[in-house]
Scaffold this motif. Structure first.
Motif, mmCIF file in Angstrom:
data_model
loop_
_atom_site.group_PDB
_atom_site.id
_atom_site.type_symbol
_atom_site.label_atom_id
_atom_site.label_comp_id
_atom_site.label_asym_id
_atom_site.label_seq_id
_atom_site.Cartn_x
_atom_site.Cartn_y
_atom_site.Cartn_z
ATOM 1 N N ILE A 116 0.856 -1.202 0.000
ATOM 2 C CA ILE A 116 0.000 0.000 0.000
ATOM 3 C C ILE A 116 0.887 1.245 0.000
ATOM 4 O O ILE A 116 0.665 2.182 -0.761
ATOM 5 N N ALA A 117 1.937 1.213 0.836
ATOM 6 C CA ALA A 117 2.820 2.380 0.959
ATOM 7 C C ALA A 117 3.430 2.729 -0.390
ATOM 8 O O ALA A 117 3.351 3.877 -0.831
ATOM 9 N N TRP A 118 4.026 1.774 -1.103
ATOM 10 C CA TRP A 118 4.695 2.191 -2.339
ATOM 11 C C TRP A 118 3.723 2.470 -3.472
ATOM 12 O O TRP A 118 4.046 3.210 -4.381
ATOM 13 N N THR A 119 2.530 1.910 -3.399
ATOM 14 C CA THR A 119 1.530 2.259 -4.414
ATOM 15 C C THR A 119 1.091 3.710 -4.215
ATOM 16 O O THR A 119 1.010 4.482 -5.181
ATOM 17 N N VAL A 120 0.856 4.081 -2.949
ATOM 18 C CA VAL A 120 0.424 5.455 -2.664
ATOM 19 C C VAL A 120 1.531 6.448 -3.014
ATOM 20 O O VAL A 120 1.295 7.488 -3.655
ATOM 21 N N THR A 164 4.027 6.094 -5.170
ATOM 22 C CA THR A 164 4.192 6.162 -6.626
ATOM 23 C C THR A 164 3.066 6.976 -7.258
ATOM 24 O O THR A 164 3.317 7.845 -8.104
ATOM 25 N N ALA A 165 1.832 6.711 -6.829
ATOM 26 C CA ALA A 165 0.688 7.439 -7.399
ATOM 27 C C ALA A 165 0.800 8.935 -7.109
ATOM 28 O O ALA A 165 0.557 9.772 -7.988
ATOM 29 N N THR A 166 1.211 9.284 -5.863
ATOM 30 C CA THR A 166 1.334 10.692 -5.492
ATOM 31 C C THR A 166 2.399 11.381 -6.343
ATOM 32 O O THR A 166 2.175 12.481 -6.873
ATOM 33 N N VAL A 167 3.549 10.747 -6.471
ATOM 34 C CA VAL A 167 4.636 11.337 -7.252
ATOM 35 C C VAL A 167 4.216 11.479 -8.712
ATOM 36 O O VAL A 167 4.401 12.522 -9.349
ATOM 37 N N PHE A 168 3.613 10.437 -9.245
ATOM 38 C CA PHE A 168 3.201 10.419 -10.655
ATOM 39 C C PHE A 168 2.177 11.530 -10.938
ATOM 40 O O PHE A 168 2.343 12.328 -11.868
ATOM 41 N N LEU A 169 1.137 11.586 -10.113
ATOM 42 C CA LEU A 169 0.095 12.603 -10.324
ATOM 43 C C LEU A 169 0.627 14.008 -10.026
ATOM 44 O O LEU A 169 0.275 14.972 -10.696
ATOM 45 N N GLY A 170 1.502 14.115 -9.000
ATOM 46 C CA GLY A 170 2.079 15.416 -8.650
ATOM 47 C C GLY A 170 2.906 15.978 -9.792
ATOM 48 O O GLY A 170 2.733 17.139 -10.188
ATOM 49 N N LEU A 171 3.777 15.163 -10.373
ATOM 50 C CA LEU A 171 4.609 15.620 -11.491
ATOM 51 C C LEU A 171 3.731 15.958 -12.695
ATOM 52 O O LEU A 171 3.956 16.950 -13.382
ATOM 53 N N GLY A 172 2.725 15.128 -12.931
ATOM 54 C CA GLY A 172 1.811 15.369 -14.049
ATOM 55 C C GLY A 172 1.074 16.685 -13.871
ATOM 56 O O GLY A 172 0.950 17.480 -14.809
ATOM 57 N N GLY A 173 0.616 16.932 -12.633
ATOM 58 C CA GLY A 173 -0.110 18.176 -12.342
ATOM 59 C C GLY A 173 0.771 19.387 -12.549
ATOM 60 O O GLY A 173 0.351 20.392 -13.128
ATOM 61 N N LEU A 174 2.034 19.300 -12.109
ATOM 62 C CA LEU A 174 2.969 20.420 -12.276
ATOM 63 C C LEU A 174 3.224 20.693 -13.760
ATOM 64 O O LEU A 174 3.292 21.835 -14.194
ATOM 65 N N ALA A 175 3.369 19.620 -14.537
ATOM 66 C CA ALA A 175 3.709 19.760 -15.957
ATOM 67 C C ALA A 175 2.516 20.230 -16.777
ATOM 68 O O ALA A 175 2.691 20.857 -17.820
ATOM 69 N N ALA A 176 1.319 19.933 -16.298
ATOM 70 C CA ALA A 176 0.119 20.219 -17.104
ATOM 71 C C ALA A 176 0.015 21.692 -17.458
ATOM 72 O O ALA A 176 -0.430 22.050 -18.540
ATOM 73 N N ARG A 177 0.461 22.575 -16.546
ATOM 74 C CA ARG A 177 0.308 24.009 -16.803
ATOM 75 C C ARG A 177 1.138 24.456 -18.008
ATOM 76 O O ARG A 177 0.657 25.179 -18.868
ATOM 77 N N SER A 178 2.399 24.026 -18.035
ATOM 78 C CA SER A 178 3.260 24.411 -19.159
ATOM 79 C C SER A 178 2.707 23.837 -20.462
ATOM 80 O O SER A 178 2.715 24.491 -21.503
#
Ligand SMILES: [Cu+2]
Length: 268
Positions: free
Chosen positions: A91-95, A97-111
């Protein structure tokens, strides 16, 4: 070799060597693209670096972990034990990984969105990009600022009307069709990208922009180049036998040279 610490150690060292080479190639920017020529491009590079740092750290930790597991769980001559794993860890590494993945995606989406989902700055130079096997056409609206009507039934490259411009539409009389894209430096440019046959692509490394040209769609894309120069435009979709020949040039020129280009094109 049963219970050989040497074999396990060798694999561990090989992994560290492999990690070292990989990190070294990125550290010296071995695969680095040419410098960006837009402010959005600079931000995309920062985003890319951030993603690379995060995934790089995960990569190094994962490889070291793998090396450790190979060594620690080597064959010691005892029967293997069965384990059902660790639910908390899963559960820990799934959460994470998902947080990092979505966080980076969210940051990049603006550019990303800034070049596509927002409107171009007022006064942007509009150019219609039409792609077909295996060439690019760049159409400028001319002095009247209006694109003339296109009629697909009139498309005929051999007779000099590759886009099917309607000769009866006065708005189209001053339209300029060029085989390369010429734009002035530090001026916003808005492209509408289309295709006349199959899926193609508009890719300029220095703009950090890559956009498919899809039949039946007009895709807007805008940018403001800040460096004079000649840059490759390439098609990155496998669009047919001569796909590898399909390219054009983006010429970013001074304002005076741009006016010269327009006058020369109008004279033709
Ligand atoms: Cu193509």
């Amino acid at each position: 070799m049963r219970g050989s610490a040497a074999t396990a150690l060798l694999i561990f060292i090989a992994l560290i060597f492999f990690v070292g080479i990989t990190v070294y190639l990125f550290a010296i920017h071995y695969f680095a693209p040419p410098p960006p020529i837009t402010s959005v491009g600079v931000r995309i590079d920062h985003q890319y670096d951030l993603t690379l740092y995060v995934t790089g750290i995960a990569f190094i930790l994962a490889q070291l972990g793998l090396g450790w597991a190979v060594f620690h769980y080597r064959d010691r001559g005892k029967p293997a034990r069965f384990t059902r794993g660790n639910t908390a860890l899963e559960i820990a590494w799934t959460v994470i990984t998902a947080t990092v993945f979505l966080g980076l995606g969210g940051l990049a989406a603006r550019s990303w969105a800034e070049t596509r989902l927002t409107n171009a700055k007022p006064g942007a130079i509009r150019v219609e990009v039409t792609e077909e096997q295996f060439t690019y056409y760049f159409r400028y609206p001319g002095r009247d600022g209006k694109f003339g009507r296109l009629d697909p039934s009139l498309v005929s490259a051999p007779t000099g009307n590759p886009l099917g411009l309607d000769p009866n539409d006065p708005a189209g009389r001053d339209d300029i069709v060029a085989s390369t894209l010429t734009v002035p430096v530090n001026h916003p440019v808005e492209l509408t990208i289309r295709s006349q046959d199959v899926i193609h692509n508009f890719f300029v490394r220095e703009l950090r922009l890559q956009q498919d040209a899809v039949p039946g769609m007009t895709v807007p894309l805008h940018f403001t180049p800040d460096r004079i120069g000649r840059y490759y435009i390439v098609c990155t979709q496998l669009c047919g036998m001569d796909h590898n020949q399909m390219h054009s040039f983006l010429d970013v020129v001074s304002e005076a040279d741009y006016q010269k280009f327009l006058r020369r094109a109008e004279a033709q």
